[in-house]
Enzyme design. Structure first.
Site, PDB file in Angstrom:
ATOM      1  N   GLU A  44      -3.401 -35.896  -8.273  1.00 41.75           N
ATOM      2  CA  GLU A  44      -2.742 -34.596  -8.109  1.00 41.75           C
ATOM      3  C   GLU A  44      -2.132 -34.552  -6.714  1.00 41.75           C
ATOM      4  OE1 GLU A  44      -3.602 -29.799  -8.617  1.00 41.75           O
ATOM      5  OE2 GLU A  44      -5.198 -31.061  -7.823  1.00 41.75           O
ATOM      6  N   GLU A  69      -3.729 -34.013  -0.516  1.00 43.69           N
ATOM      7  CA  GLU A  69      -3.398 -32.724   0.103  1.00 43.69           C
ATOM      8  C   GLU A  69      -3.067 -32.968   1.569  1.00 43.69           C
ATOM      9  OE1 GLU A  69      -2.945 -29.325  -0.723  1.00 43.69           O
ATOM     10  OE2 GLU A  69      -2.600 -29.241   1.437  1.00 43.69           O
ATOM     11  N   ASP A 118       4.965 -25.940  -3.717  1.00 42.06           N
ATOM     12  CA  ASP A 118       5.760 -25.013  -2.899  1.00 42.06           C
ATOM     13  C   ASP A 118       7.188 -24.962  -3.451  1.00 42.06           C
ATOM     14  OD1 ASP A 118       3.588 -24.572  -1.231  1.00 42.06           O
ATOM     15  OD2 ASP A 118       4.058 -26.300   0.012  1.00 42.06           O
ATOM     16  N   LYS A 122      15.251 -21.993  -0.847  1.00 42.90           N
ATOM     17  CA  LYS A 122      16.606 -22.148  -0.288  1.00 42.90           C
ATOM     18  C   LYS A 122      17.207 -23.469  -0.750  1.00 42.90           C
ATOM     19  CE  LYS A 122      15.871 -19.284   3.702  1.00 42.90           C
ATOM     20  NZ  LYS A 122      15.145 -19.228   4.943  1.00 42.90           N
ATOM     21  N   ASP A 154       4.348 -20.832 -11.469  1.00 45.53           N
ATOM     22  CA  ASP A 154       4.656 -19.435 -11.824  1.00 45.53           C
ATOM     23  C   ASP A 154       6.057 -19.090 -11.324  1.00 45.53           C
ATOM     24  OD1 ASP A 154       3.930 -19.660  -9.111  1.00 45.53           O
ATOM     25  OD2 ASP A 154       3.647 -17.489  -8.990  1.00 45.53           O
ATOM     26  N   THR A 192      -5.785 -23.393 -11.879  1.00 43.35           N
ATOM     27  CA  THR A 192      -5.803 -23.663 -10.439  1.00 43.35           C
ATOM     28  C   THR A 192      -6.047 -22.329  -9.722  1.00 43.35           C
ATOM     29  OG1 THR A 192      -3.508 -23.194  -9.839  1.00 43.35           O
ATOM     30  CG2 THR A 192      -3.919 -25.295 -10.931  1.00 43.35           C
ATOM     31  N   TYR A 194      -4.017 -20.866  -7.594  1.00 45.25           N
ATOM     32  CA  TYR A 194      -2.779 -20.091  -7.664  1.00 45.25           C
ATOM     33  C   TYR A 194      -2.575 -19.486  -9.041  1.00 45.25           C
ATOM     34  CZ  TYR A 194      -0.450 -20.534  -3.201  1.00 45.25           C
ATOM     35  OH  TYR A 194      -0.087 -20.379  -1.894  1.00 45.25           O
ATOM     36  N   GLU A 195      -2.912 -20.253 -10.035  1.00 45.14           N
ATOM     37  CA  GLU A 195      -2.745 -19.787 -11.416  1.00 45.14           C
ATOM     38  C   GLU A 195      -3.597 -18.531 -11.646  1.00 45.14           C
ATOM     39  OE1 GLU A 195      -3.364 -23.054 -13.985  1.00 45.14           O
ATOM     40  OE2 GLU A 195      -2.864 -21.935 -15.801  1.00 45.14           O
TER      41      GLU A 195
HETATM   42  C1  LIG Z   1       1.169 -23.442  -3.324  1.00 46.52           C
HETATM   43  S1  LIG Z   1      -0.161 -24.482  -2.992  1.00 46.52           S
HETATM   44  C2  LIG Z   1      -0.881 -24.785  -4.584  1.00 46.52           C
HETATM   45  C3  LIG Z   1      -2.266 -25.330  -4.500  1.00 46.52           C
HETATM   46  C4  LIG Z   1      -2.945 -25.688  -5.825  1.00 46.52           C
HETATM   47  N1  LIG Z   1      -2.276 -26.811  -6.470  1.00 46.52           N
HETATM   48  C5  LIG Z   1      -2.996 -24.508  -6.757  1.00 46.52           C
HETATM   49  O1  LIG Z   1      -2.296 -24.527  -7.782  1.00 46.52           O
HETATM   50  O2  LIG Z   1      -3.751 -23.575  -6.493  1.00 46.52           O
HETATM   51  C6  LIG Z   1       0.676 -26.005  -2.656  1.00 46.52           C
HETATM   52  C7  LIG Z   1      -0.201 -27.007  -1.944  1.00 46.52           C
HETATM   53  O3  LIG Z   1       0.506 -28.246  -1.863  1.00 46.52           O
HETATM   54  C8  LIG Z   1       0.294 -28.799  -0.572  1.00 46.52           C
HETATM   55  N2  LIG Z   1       1.420 -29.692  -0.301  1.00 46.52           N
HETATM   56  C9  LIG Z   1       2.706 -29.337  -0.120  1.00 46.52           C
HETATM   57  N3  LIG Z   1       3.478 -30.420   0.091  1.00 46.52           N
HETATM   58  C10 LIG Z   1       2.661 -31.492   0.029  1.00 46.52           C
HETATM   59  C11 LIG Z   1       2.858 -32.880   0.172  1.00 46.52           C
HETATM   60  N4  LIG Z   1       4.073 -33.379   0.430  1.00 46.52           N
HETATM   61  N5  LIG Z   1       1.794 -33.706   0.045  1.00 46.52           N
HETATM   62  C12 LIG Z   1       0.560 -33.197  -0.200  1.00 46.52           C
HETATM   63  N6  LIG Z   1       0.306 -31.880  -0.332  1.00 46.52           N
HETATM   64  C13 LIG Z   1       1.344 -31.034  -0.231  1.00 46.52           C
HETATM   65  C14 LIG Z   1       0.209 -27.599   0.344  1.00 46.52           C
HETATM   66  O4  LIG Z   1      -0.452 -27.907   1.551  1.00 46.52           O
HETATM   67  C15 LIG Z   1      -0.566 -26.610  -0.515  1.00 46.52           C
HETATM   68  O5  LIG Z   1      -1.956 -26.717  -0.336  1.00 46.52           O
END
Ligand SMILES: C[S@@+](CC[C@H](N)C(=O)[O-])C[C@H]1O[C@@H](n2cnc3c(N)ncnc32)[C@H](O)[C@@H]1O
Length: 216
Positions: A44, A69, A118, A122, A154, A192, A194-195
């Site tokens: 993941e 992560e 994320d 933009k 989402d 998750t 966020y979900e």
């Molecule tokens: C919006 S959160 C979602 C977290 C989790 N997957 C959830 O659904 O609850 C996005 C996560 O991806 C991580 N992330 C973003 N870009 C990343 C990258 N290039 N490599 C590893 N992690 C990354 C961020 O630090 C953050 O913890």
């Protein structure tokens, strides 16, 4: 994911090299050596605090998992949970998922999950979206031929972008959900963080897609 800085995080990470790596390039082609059993490997990218990957590892002891992560204070939360309740089939990588090809040999990975990545709304930031074509290329390289990607979000904009990006790359859509929670039960869907937080506010989109066999 915004989290408060956790001053204890680097120390905890340094204390558990058996559970977490800060230099996954050292394990390229060797990931199976980190697990009790040699079995399919799923990863993941962007695991957040690990709710999804921990539950997957509990439900599927026949699969090995790697959570990648980038944020220290976030992956330290997964690590804390793992220290309290060890799982022989889950390893952590504190690293940037953008570099997956440096972390895994071609075809080392069986399946890749992207959950609530994320959105980078933009358009000048579209190259940062984890479903941008350069990321898809990297995923294809480390996945087995015809490997699959599972993507949940989402965010409608990111969903639409990802559908187009995957289609243009030549991925085959196995299934697409425009409102996942309307049709799946909790047994069929591992949520998750966020979900759980955002599903009350609108639909959850999901894609399962298969890469074409040939590398581009
Ligand atoms: C919006 S959160 C979602 C977290 C989790 N997957 C959830 O659904 O609850 C996005 C996560 O991806 C991580 N992330 C973003 N870009 C990343 C990258 N290039 N490599 C590893 N992690 C990354 C961020 O630090 C953050 O913890």
């Amino acid at each position: 994911m915004r989290v408060r800085n956790k001053p204890w995080a680097p120390k905890l990470i340094a204390a558990h090299p058996e559970l977490i790596t800060e230099d996954p390039t050292q394990l390229k082609g060797q990931w199976q050596s980190r697990f009790e059993k040699t079995q399919p490997l799923q990863i993941e990218v962007g695991s957040g605090k690990g709710q999804f990957i921990i539950e997957m590892a509990k439900r599927h002891p026949e699969i090995n998992y790697v959570a990648i992560e980038i944020q220290t204070s976030v992956i330290a939360v997964i690590l804390k949970k793992l220290v309290a309740e060890p799982l022989p089939n889950l390893q952590l990588a504190h690293a940037d998922g953008q570099a997956v090809t440096a972390f895994f040999e071609p075809h080392e990975v069986d399946r890749l999950y992207l959950n609530f990545s994320d959105p980078w709304p933009k358009s000048r930031h579209e190259k940062r979206r984890l479903t941008y074509k350069t990321f898809l290329q990297a995923y294809q390289e480390v996945l087995k031929p015809n490997g699959q990607i599972e993507f949940k979000t989402d965010n409608r904009g990111l969903f639409e972008f990802s559908l187009t990006s995957m289609n243009n790359y030549g991925l085959h859509f196995e299934q697409v959900w425009l409102d996942l929670h309307a049709v799946v039960t909790p047994e069929e869907n591992v949520e998750t963080e966020y979900e759980q937080k955002f599903s009350a506010k609108g639909p959850i989109y999901k894609i399962i897609a298969t890469f074409p066999a040939a590398e581009k």
